[in-house]
Enzyme design. Structure first.
Site, PDB file in Angstrom:
ATOM      1  N   LYS A  54      37.007  13.776 -82.867  1.00 47.01           N
ATOM      2  CA  LYS A  54      37.043  13.061 -81.490  1.00 47.01           C
ATOM      3  C   LYS A  54      36.229  14.424 -81.194  1.00 47.01           C
ATOM      4  O   LYS A  54      36.595  15.548 -80.981  1.00 47.01           O
ATOM      5  CB  LYS A  54      38.403  13.731 -80.888  1.00 47.01           C
ATOM      6  CG  LYS A  54      38.164  14.755 -79.592  1.00 47.01           C
ATOM      7  CD  LYS A  54      38.318  14.094 -79.101  1.00 47.01           C
ATOM      8  CE  LYS A  54      38.734  15.059 -77.097  1.00 47.01           C
ATOM      9  NZ  LYS A  54      37.666  15.246 -77.094  1.00 47.01           N
TER      10      LYS A  54
ATOM     11  N   GLU B 144      39.486  26.144 -87.258  1.00 50.18           N
ATOM     12  CA  GLU B 144      38.710  27.737 -87.048  1.00 50.18           C
ATOM     13  C   GLU B 144      38.888  27.829 -85.216  1.00 50.18           C
ATOM     14  O   GLU B 144      38.557  26.799 -84.139  1.00 50.18           O
ATOM     15  CB  GLU B 144      37.090  26.756 -87.774  1.00 50.18           C
ATOM     16  CG  GLU B 144      37.330  25.755 -88.523  1.00 50.18           C
ATOM     17  CD  GLU B 144      37.394  27.744 -89.526  1.00 50.18           C
ATOM     18  OE1 GLU B 144      36.321  28.472 -89.269  1.00 50.18           O
ATOM     19  OE2 GLU B 144      37.429  26.866 -91.016  1.00 50.18           O
TER      20      GLU B 144
ATOM     21  N   CYS C 139      31.272  31.155 -82.328  1.00 54.63           N
ATOM     22  CA  CYS C 139      32.598  31.823 -82.376  1.00 54.63           C
ATOM     23  C   CYS C 139      32.019  33.482 -83.384  1.00 54.63           C
ATOM     24  O   CYS C 139      33.235  34.260 -83.679  1.00 54.63           O
ATOM     25  CB  CYS C 139      33.672  30.489 -83.481  1.00 54.63           C
ATOM     26  SG  CYS C 139      32.673  30.134 -84.738  1.00 54.63           S
TER      27      CYS C 139
ATOM     28  N   GLU D  67      38.191  36.904 -76.470  1.00 58.08           N
ATOM     29  CA  GLU D  67      36.628  36.300 -76.325  1.00 58.08           C
ATOM     30  C   GLU D  67      35.668  36.508 -75.165  1.00 58.08           C
ATOM     31  O   GLU D  67      36.416  35.252 -73.997  1.00 58.08           O
ATOM     32  CB  GLU D  67      37.236  35.071 -77.500  1.00 58.08           C
ATOM     33  CG  GLU D  67      35.466  34.317 -78.082  1.00 58.08           C
ATOM     34  CD  GLU D  67      35.686  33.021 -78.631  1.00 58.08           C
ATOM     35  OE1 GLU D  67      37.376  32.583 -78.372  1.00 58.08           O
ATOM     36  OE2 GLU D  67      35.351  32.721 -79.281  1.00 58.08           O
TER      37      GLU D  67
HETATM   38  P1  NAP Z   1      39.008  24.181 -76.748  1.00 55.50           P
HETATM   39  O1  NAP Z   1      38.848  23.666 -75.294  1.00 55.50           O
HETATM   40  O2  NAP Z   1      39.573  24.557 -77.859  1.00 55.50           O
HETATM   41  O3  NAP Z   1      38.448  22.114 -77.058  1.00 55.50           O
HETATM   42  C1  NAP Z   1      38.169  22.426 -78.514  1.00 55.50           C
HETATM   43  C2  NAP Z   1      38.488  20.389 -78.941  1.00 55.50           C
HETATM   44  O4  NAP Z   1      39.615  20.212 -78.765  1.00 55.50           O
HETATM   45  C3  NAP Z   1      37.316  19.742 -77.348  1.00 55.50           C
HETATM   46  O5  NAP Z   1      37.097  18.444 -78.315  1.00 55.50           O
HETATM   47  C4  NAP Z   1      38.671  18.990 -76.726  1.00 55.50           C
HETATM   48  O6  NAP Z   1      38.802  18.116 -76.163  1.00 55.50           O
HETATM   49  C5  NAP Z   1      39.746  18.988 -77.712  1.00 55.50           C
HETATM   50  N1  NAP Z   1      41.510  19.689 -76.972  1.00 55.50           N
HETATM   51  C6  NAP Z   1      41.214  19.955 -75.557  1.00 55.50           C
HETATM   52  N2  NAP Z   1      42.874  19.809 -75.131  1.00 55.50           N
HETATM   53  C7  NAP Z   1      43.237  19.180 -76.613  1.00 55.50           C
HETATM   54  C8  NAP Z   1      44.715  19.657 -76.973  1.00 55.50           C
HETATM   55  N3  NAP Z   1      45.790  19.277 -75.964  1.00 55.50           N
HETATM   56  N4  NAP Z   1      44.574  18.745 -78.019  1.00 55.50           N
HETATM   57  C9  NAP Z   1      44.207  18.677 -79.119  1.00 55.50           C
HETATM   58  N5  NAP Z   1      42.836  18.922 -79.138  1.00 55.50           N
HETATM   59  C10 NAP Z   1      41.839  19.077 -77.265  1.00 55.50           C
HETATM   60  O7  NAP Z   1      37.297  24.444 -77.141  1.00 55.50           O
HETATM   61  P2  NAP Z   1      35.782  24.871 -77.293  1.00 55.50           P
HETATM   62  O8  NAP Z   1      35.929  25.485 -75.406  1.00 55.50           O
HETATM   63  O9  NAP Z   1      35.595  23.630 -76.568  1.00 55.50           O
HETATM   64  O10 NAP Z   1      35.391  25.460 -77.646  1.00 55.50           O
HETATM   65  C11 NAP Z   1      35.319  26.763 -77.546  1.00 55.50           C
HETATM   66  C12 NAP Z   1      35.330  27.837 -78.307  1.00 55.50           C
HETATM   67  O11 NAP Z   1      35.795  27.282 -79.932  1.00 55.50           O
HETATM   68  C13 NAP Z   1      35.528  28.771 -78.554  1.00 55.50           C
HETATM   69  O12 NAP Z   1      37.357  29.354 -78.702  1.00 55.50           O
HETATM   70  C14 NAP Z   1      35.178  29.489 -80.041  1.00 55.50           C
HETATM   71  O13 NAP Z   1      35.467  30.350 -80.769  1.00 55.50           O
HETATM   72  C15 NAP Z   1      35.856  27.902 -80.718  1.00 55.50           C
HETATM   73  N6  NAP Z   1      35.003  27.618 -82.270  1.00 55.50           N
HETATM   74  C16 NAP Z   1      35.567  28.255 -83.479  1.00 55.50           C
HETATM   75  C17 NAP Z   1      34.578  28.102 -84.513  1.00 55.50           C
HETATM   76  C18 NAP Z   1      35.123  28.532 -85.428  1.00 55.50           C
HETATM   77  O14 NAP Z   1      34.711  27.539 -86.269  1.00 55.50           O
HETATM   78  N7  NAP Z   1      35.876  29.096 -86.143  1.00 55.50           N
HETATM   79  C19 NAP Z   1      33.656  27.280 -83.819  1.00 55.50           C
HETATM   80  C20 NAP Z   1      32.557  26.862 -82.966  1.00 55.50           C
HETATM   81  C21 NAP Z   1      33.355  27.516 -81.924  1.00 55.50           C
HETATM   82  P3  NAP Z   1      38.007  18.198 -74.477  1.00 55.50           P
HETATM   83  O15 NAP Z   1      36.663  18.744 -74.520  1.00 55.50           O
HETATM   84  O16 NAP Z   1      38.149  16.834 -74.307  1.00 55.50           O
HETATM   85  O17 NAP Z   1      38.660  19.408 -73.311  1.00 55.50           O
END
Ligand code: NAP
Length: 474
Positions: A171, A246, A280, A377
């Site tokens: 996804k 993650e 991240c 963050e």
């Molecule tokens: P996000 O909003 O949490 O979305 C991540 C993924 O989850 C997207 O595919 C999103 O789909 C999906 N999603 C949203 N709501 C969901 C739900 N209720 N159930 C299941 N899946 C759901 O994060 P983001 O804004 O894309 O990414 C930024 C964040 O990722 C930051 O906090 C960053 O620190 C973190 N990150 C962490 C790492 C690590 O390795 N620790 C690496 C990279 C990024 P949609 O796009 O359709 O909303």
């Protein structure tokens, strides 16, 4: 582009689509099918059927490895095309996008080799016979990824999951679905059985929720925000689905006066501002010994102001646009918060006269670690430079955050390097460099930064179950 369900491209069941923008121009770049409940159901059925049939899991591990090597070769063959797609969709400088595509191929090569090195154990139990520990694939893996490293993070999950014999449903983030769809095509072309591969763009609250709450899904691998991770953990509790997370970070780069701090000031800006701060692992808190603080801030600012902000496809660009206007607004709001809390904005935070989602890198000085800019963050090009008094103060500040993903420290004192590296509660820490991620080494977070480790052989734990088998000799 269509969805990929059980290896076959098709439109969404209800015909829905989503518009994909190009951050550099803010204009529409592609239209992609947007999955719904029926598409999730079809993808899970395909994944379940192929996993239960053993078509992939029962292939020899060596053979699975050969298929993954073909995946890597196809990624390399198409690297320029994929890098250009990723640069345009995610707003990445083309040089970074090329590096990421190359790293994605590295990941498949690593797990191709790892496939036949998933060893079990024999255990000297008290009963007469042989006690063995087997590692078996988990089953159907739902892999949910964010928009900041769309292809690379997809490979961190997909490659070990397939190496272990699982079926995958990917996804991608709604903002960046294109490279994951390309990867899905490559997986099938390389020889992964069709039913084992689905790629489902569509809204997280529909696709993500449906995947997470379905009892036919055995494992969820998630990268994204801590709040989304927490909601996934809650939803998965109903079916006791295996989950690895993650999540976010607020990592510290600790710079001691005894270090080569000029080198740190020259390299650390890109440890915050690379990927326009949407990383991240970003060292968004730079914690600097008071005696060199002013000189360090001046040198850090000079390096920052020399960074080339520009169009992703320009070869010289170092900092591209942000992913969206909304994400840029978050950074602007935090700059207002920083000003209200008493931090000094030394440079940056400017929106150039351009329709793209650009924002120049901002440096905040005289930040106290209790300020919101130091605790939350931001996920944008904002660096907070925080002074410290002594080693104990540096450790206290580095640990004073709900997160624990990454970090670095700069010192020439080996004893201090060992003491401080051990005292900082974080999943990854580097000394005298800011690089955190290596394909062969485990990566993941303490505290609110996640559960479990990706990369290296540690990732295999996520995608295998442990079976204890006893053969009686009586
Ligand atoms: P996000 O909003 O949490 O979305 C991540 C993924 O989850 C997207 O595919 C999103 O789909 C999906 N999603 C949203 N709501 C969901 C739900 N209720 N159930 C299941 N899946 C759901 O994060 P983001 O804004 O894309 O990414 C930024 C964040 O990722 C930051 O906090 C960053 O620190 C973190 N990150 C962490 C790492 C690590 O390795 N620790 C690496 C990279 C990024 P949609 O796009 O359709 O909303």
């Amino acid at each position: 582009m269509d969805l990929l369900i059980g290896g076959i491209a098709r439109p969404a069941h209800d015909g829905a689509t989503l518009r994909v923008l190009e951050p550099a121009t803010a204009a529409e770049f592609a239209t992609v099918a947007s999955g719904g409940q029926n598409d999730v159901d079809a993808a899970i059925r395909a994944a379940r059927t192929s996993f239960d049939s053993g078509v992939w899991a029962n292939r020899s591990a060596t053979d699975r490895g050969r298929v993954l090597l073909r995946v890597a070769a196809l990624i390399r063959d198409r690297s320029e095309q994929i890098a250009t797609l990723e640069a345009r969709n995610a707003g990445k400088p083309i040089g970074d996008a090329r590096w990421e595509v190359n790293a994605a191929a590295d990941v498949f090569e690593y797990y191709a080799g790892a496939a036949n090195k998933i060893f079990g154990e024999t255990i000297p139990v008290q009963d007469a016979g042989i006690d063995m520990v087997l590692r078996e694939p988990v089953g159907v893996c739902a892999l949910i990824v964010p928009w900041n490293f769309p292809l690379l993070i997809t490979t961190w999950k997909t490659a070990p999951a397939l190496a272990c014999g699982n079926s995958v449903i990917i996804k991608p983030a709604s903002l960046t679905p294109l490279s994951a769809l390309k990867l899905g095509e490559i997986l099938v072309e390389a020889g992964v059985p069709e039913g084992c591969v689905s790629v489902l763009p569509g809204p997280g609250r529909i696709i993500g929720d449906a995947l997470v709450s379905d009892p036919r899904v055995d494992k969820i691998g998630f990268t994204g925000e801590t709040t989304t991770g927490a909601s996934i953990l809650r939803a998965s509790s109903e079916n006791i689905t295996r989950v690895s997370l993650e999540l976010g970070g607020k990592s510290a780069c600790v710079v001691f006066a005894d270090s080569d701090w000029e080198k740190s000031a020259a390299s650390t800006p890109m440890a915050v501002f690379a990927n326009t701060g949407q990383d991240c692992c970003a060292r968004s808190r730079i914690v600097v010994e008071a005696s060199i603080y002013d000189d360090f801030v001046a040198a850090f600012t000079r390096t920052t102001e020399a960074l080339r902000v520009g169009a992703p496809l320009e070869e010289t660009t170092e900092i591209g646009p942000m992913i969206s206007a909304a994400q840029r607004q978050v950074s602007l709001d935090y700059l207002d918060i920083a000003a209200a809390e008493g931090a000094e904005q030394v440079t940056g935070g400017v929106i150039p006269d351009d329709p793209g989602f650009y924002l120049t890198p901002a440096v905040l000085a005289h930040v106290d670690n209790s300020m919101r800019v130091a605790q939350e963050e931001i996920f944008g090009p904002v660096a907070s430079i925080i002074p410290f008094r002594d080693e104990a103060d540096a450790i206290r500040i580095a640990n004073d955050t709900p997160y624990g993903l990454s970090g670095s420290l700069w010192t020439r004192d080996l004893g201090r390097a060992v003491r401080v590296a051990k005292a900082i509660r974080t999943g990854v820490i580097s000394v005298n460099t800011n690089r955190s991620v290596r394909t062969e080494a485990p990566f993941g977070g303490y505290k609110h930064s996640g559960l479990g480790r990706e990369l290296g052989m540690h990732a295999m734990n996520h995608y295998t179950e442990v079976k204890n088998l006893f053969l009686s000799s009586e």
